[in-house]
Design a protein around this motif. Structure first.
Motif, mmCIF file in Angstrom:
data_model
loop_
_atom_site.group_PDB
_atom_site.id
_atom_site.type_symbol
_atom_site.label_atom_id
_atom_site.label_comp_id
_atom_site.label_asym_id
_atom_site.label_seq_id
_atom_site.Cartn_x
_atom_site.Cartn_y
_atom_site.Cartn_z
ATOM 1 N N THR A 39 0.825 -1.201 0.000
ATOM 2 C CA THR A 39 0.000 0.000 0.000
ATOM 3 C C THR A 39 0.855 1.245 0.000
ATOM 4 O O THR A 39 0.583 2.210 -0.700
ATOM 5 C CB THR A 39 -0.926 -0.011 1.231
ATOM 6 O OG1 THR A 39 -1.735 -1.176 1.178
ATOM 7 C CG2 THR A 39 -1.818 1.222 1.254
ATOM 8 N N GLY A 232 -15.886 3.560 -10.828
ATOM 9 C CA GLY A 232 -15.007 2.398 -10.811
ATOM 10 C C GLY A 232 -15.255 1.398 -11.922
ATOM 11 O O GLY A 232 -14.325 0.733 -12.384
ATOM 12 N N VAL A 259 -9.739 -4.235 -9.151
ATOM 13 C CA VAL A 259 -8.785 -3.144 -8.921
ATOM 14 C C VAL A 259 -9.414 -1.805 -9.309
ATOM 15 O O VAL A 259 -9.385 -0.832 -8.547
ATOM 16 C CB VAL A 259 -7.487 -3.385 -9.714
ATOM 17 C CG1 VAL A 259 -6.667 -2.108 -9.855
ATOM 18 C CG2 VAL A 259 -6.639 -4.461 -9.047
ATOM 19 N N HIS A 262 -12.421 -0.775 -6.878
ATOM 20 C CA HIS A 262 -11.973 -0.260 -5.584
ATOM 21 C C HIS A 262 -11.302 1.102 -5.746
ATOM 22 O O HIS A 262 -11.504 2.005 -4.924
ATOM 23 C CB HIS A 262 -10.994 -1.241 -4.938
ATOM 24 C CG HIS A 262 -11.656 -2.431 -4.310
ATOM 25 N ND1 HIS A 262 -12.507 -2.325 -3.233
ATOM 26 C CD2 HIS A 262 -11.577 -3.755 -4.602
ATOM 27 C CE1 HIS A 262 -12.932 -3.536 -2.887
ATOM 28 N NE2 HIS A 262 -12.395 -4.417 -3.699
ATOM 29 N N LEU A 263 -10.533 1.239 -6.794
ATOM 30 C CA LEU A 263 -9.854 2.505 -7.019
ATOM 31 C C LEU A 263 -10.857 3.640 -7.262
ATOM 32 O O LEU A 263 -10.696 4.754 -6.755
ATOM 33 C CB LEU A 263 -8.912 2.384 -8.217
ATOM 34 C CG LEU A 263 -8.008 3.585 -8.441
ATOM 35 C CD1 LEU A 263 -7.013 3.746 -7.314
ATOM 36 C CD2 LEU A 263 -7.302 3.458 -9.767
ATOM 37 N N PHE A 267 -10.737 7.105 -4.998
ATOM 38 C CA PHE A 267 -10.452 8.485 -5.394
ATOM 39 C C PHE A 267 -11.704 9.359 -5.373
ATOM 40 O O PHE A 267 -11.633 10.569 -5.208
ATOM 41 C CB PHE A 267 -9.693 8.591 -6.713
ATOM 42 C CG PHE A 267 -10.367 8.123 -7.953
ATOM 43 C CD1 PHE A 267 -9.799 7.100 -8.695
ATOM 44 C CD2 PHE A 267 -11.534 8.711 -8.427
ATOM 45 C CE1 PHE A 267 -10.400 6.667 -9.869
ATOM 46 C CE2 PHE A 267 -12.136 8.290 -9.600
ATOM 47 C CZ PHE A 267 -11.564 7.257 -10.317
ATOM 48 N N HIS A 345 -10.020 0.877 0.604
ATOM 49 C CA HIS A 345 -10.147 0.471 -0.794
ATOM 50 C C HIS A 345 -8.794 0.464 -1.507
ATOM 51 O O HIS A 345 -8.579 -0.341 -2.420
ATOM 52 C CB HIS A 345 -11.148 1.380 -1.507
ATOM 53 C CG HIS A 345 -12.557 1.105 -1.101
ATOM 54 N ND1 HIS A 345 -13.273 0.014 -1.569
ATOM 55 C CD2 HIS A 345 -13.388 1.742 -0.236
ATOM 56 C CE1 HIS A 345 -14.466 0.009 -1.025
ATOM 57 N NE2 HIS A 345 -14.565 1.039 -0.218
ATOM 58 N N ILE A 346 -7.885 1.319 -1.100
ATOM 59 C CA ILE A 346 -6.536 1.282 -1.678
ATOM 60 C C ILE A 346 -5.843 -0.018 -1.282
ATOM 61 O O ILE A 346 -5.152 -0.652 -2.096
ATOM 62 C CB ILE A 346 -5.733 2.510 -1.229
ATOM 63 C CG1 ILE A 346 -6.312 3.765 -1.883
ATOM 64 C CG2 ILE A 346 -4.260 2.376 -1.608
ATOM 65 C CD1 ILE A 346 -5.826 5.046 -1.259
ATOM 66 N N VAL A 349 -7.068 -2.719 -3.444
ATOM 67 C CA VAL A 349 -6.414 -2.705 -4.757
ATOM 68 C C VAL A 349 -5.160 -3.566 -4.714
ATOM 69 O O VAL A 349 -4.926 -4.412 -5.594
ATOM 70 C CB VAL A 349 -6.064 -1.260 -5.166
ATOM 71 C CG1 VAL A 349 -5.087 -1.245 -6.342
ATOM 72 C CG2 VAL A 349 -7.322 -0.487 -5.531
ATOM 73 N N ARG A 367 1.035 -0.520 -10.959
ATOM 74 C CA ARG A 367 1.004 0.001 -9.594
ATOM 75 C C ARG A 367 1.355 1.484 -9.567
ATOM 76 O O ARG A 367 0.754 2.267 -8.832
ATOM 77 C CB ARG A 367 1.972 -0.788 -8.708
ATOM 78 C CG ARG A 367 1.445 -2.155 -8.293
ATOM 79 C CD ARG A 367 2.430 -2.873 -7.377
ATOM 80 N NE ARG A 367 1.818 -4.031 -6.764
ATOM 81 C CZ ARG A 367 1.787 -5.236 -7.296
ATOM 82 N NH1 ARG A 367 2.314 -5.438 -8.504
ATOM 83 N NH2 ARG A 367 1.204 -6.237 -6.671
ATOM 84 N N LEU A 370 -1.677 3.397 -10.785
ATOM 85 C CA LEU A 370 -2.757 3.400 -9.815
ATOM 86 C C LEU A 370 -2.465 4.366 -8.678
ATOM 87 O O LEU A 370 -3.352 5.073 -8.190
ATOM 88 C CB LEU A 370 -2.990 1.986 -9.277
ATOM 89 C CG LEU A 370 -3.474 0.972 -10.323
ATOM 90 C CD1 LEU A 370 -3.550 -0.415 -9.716
ATOM 91 C CD2 LEU A 370 -4.798 1.380 -10.917
ATOM 92 N N VAL A 374 -4.577 8.191 -7.462
ATOM 93 C CA VAL A 374 -5.015 8.620 -6.151
ATOM 94 C C VAL A 374 -4.307 9.913 -5.758
ATOM 95 O O VAL A 374 -4.664 10.530 -4.766
ATOM 96 C CB VAL A 374 -4.769 7.521 -5.112
ATOM 97 C CG1 VAL A 374 -5.370 7.861 -3.760
ATOM 98 C CG2 VAL A 374 -5.324 6.201 -5.578
#
Length: 378
Positions: A39, A232, A259, A262-263, A267, A345-346, A349, A367, A370, A374
């Motif tokens: 994370t 999402g 992914v 959740h992302l 955000f 949620h991050i 991911v 990664r 992503l 954020v």
């Protein structure tokens, strides 16, 4: 659709790098320590992210231009205007058409599956067309006159023409995917994501008419579902479609879809925090702007469920003293609950990425991208 905002850490402390939303949108053997490290890596600086975005845009742009070139000339001009390629009348332009995040997710999805990036180009084109279609219609529904510092398409060409251009972009997206080997399945995936997007958009519009308090008020869990659908779903679809066209199996495609979903929630919630407490010098929006516009954002919904909920609701309904309302929302735990939800949620991911085998180089770039989503406006 929602612009993609800043870092979780910055939002927690009130320092921002992006504008707020326009409306209200362990596997892998590492254990808890590995997830915490993952994370932190997801949120860490990504010096190469802009290079990745540029590489993916360069790969996708010829196919996107070729697709738009098949449209009726007038409709094609509106589409080109929406991408920032031309001015009204067709003169070349250098306006920003966005950073192409969904394009990049599709290309990286293919590469993460072990295929060359070009395998994901058709997915990138289709998702970009659908995203742009949604922006054209979204601006009309919101009455937003500007998009990326230029008149929105409906202001530049008229409401009817803008609706027509959006419809044409959606039809073109379906045509693009249908022409691919196994295109039927890809079209079904895109259609399902679009169905979720419409569901989220409908909920977002309906939330505005629901009361602040009482049994009919909007609950945080309803908002969470709205954000997943509205924002999402298309992010997840981009990565999953790219992976499928790159030869990935259902498990990998499903993980990449999760992914994105959740992302999208993460955000959107960070964006909500910025909409209340963001620095106007950075966001370009007035402080407490979302409160003045009476938006039912995640921190507000959490705070309305507290003992101070009735007082907060009265302030929001009157539009008076947004600073007082912001302070009460923070005291009621709205801000801290929102950031905790975004962090959850991050972490999800990273869990989804860790749960499937992905090509190492592409996974690292994914990664990085992503984390960028954020941190920055997209």
């Amino acid at each position: 659709m929602t612009a993609l905002p800043t870092t979780v850490e910055a939002a927690r402390g009130g320092t921002t790098t992006a504008s707020p939303a326009t409306r209200t949108r362990p596997s892998g053997g590492g254990g808890r320590a590995a997830h915490q490290g993952g994370t932190h890596a997801l949120l860490a600086g990504a010096d190469d992210t802009l290079r990745v975005l540029d590489r993916c845009r360069t790969l996708v742009r010829p196919a996107l231009e070729e697709a738009v070139g098949r449209l009726h000339p007038w409709v094609g001009e509106m589409a080109a205007y929406s991408f920032g390629w031309c001015e009204v009348g067709g003169a070349p332009a250098t306006a920003s058409g966005g950073k192409g995040v969904r394009q990049a997710l599709a290309v990286l999805g293919a590469e993460a599956a072990g295929a060359p990036g070009r395998a994901g180009v058709a997915a990138a084109v289709a998702v970009e067309l659908v995203h742009t279609f949604s922006l054209l219609h979204d601006d009309i529904m919101d009455g937003d006159a500007d998009r990326r510092r230029r008149p929105a398409v409906w202001k530049a060409y008229g409401t009817g023409p803008a609706v027509l251009a959006g419809d044409a972009l959606f039809a073109l997206a379906v045509e693009t995917l249908a022409a691919q080997p196994g295109g039927g399945g890809a079209v079904r995936t895109l259609s399902a994501a679009l169905g979720d997007l419409v569901r989220g958009q409908a909920d977002d519009l309906l939330f505005a008419d629901r009361p602040w308090t009482g049994p009919e008020r909007v609950r945080p869990e309803e908002y969470r579902a709205m954000a997943e659908h509205k924002t999402g779903a298309l992010l997840g679809c981009a990565a999953a479609l790219g992976a499928v066209l790159g030869g990935a199996g259902p498990e990998t495609a499903g993980a990449l879809d999760r992914v994105g979903r959740h992302l999208g929630i993460a955000f959107q919630i960070v964006d909500d925090v910025l909409g209340i407490w963001g620095d106007p010098a950075v966001t370009g929006k007035p402080v407490h702007g979302d409160l003045r516009e009476r938006k039912k954002t995640f921190p507000v919904l959490v705070a309305l469920g507290s003992p101070a909920g009735d007082r907060i609701a009265a302030l929001l309904e009157s539009g008076d003293a947004p600073g007082t309302a912001a302070a009460l929302i923070e005291e009621a735990g709205g801000r801290s609950a929102a950031m905790a939800e975004a962090r959850r949620h991050i972490t999800a991911v990273e869990t989804a990425l860790a749960g499937v085998p992905l090509a190492a180089g592409a996974a690292a770039e994914l990664r990085s991208l992503l984390g960028y989503l954020v941190r920055r406006e997209v």
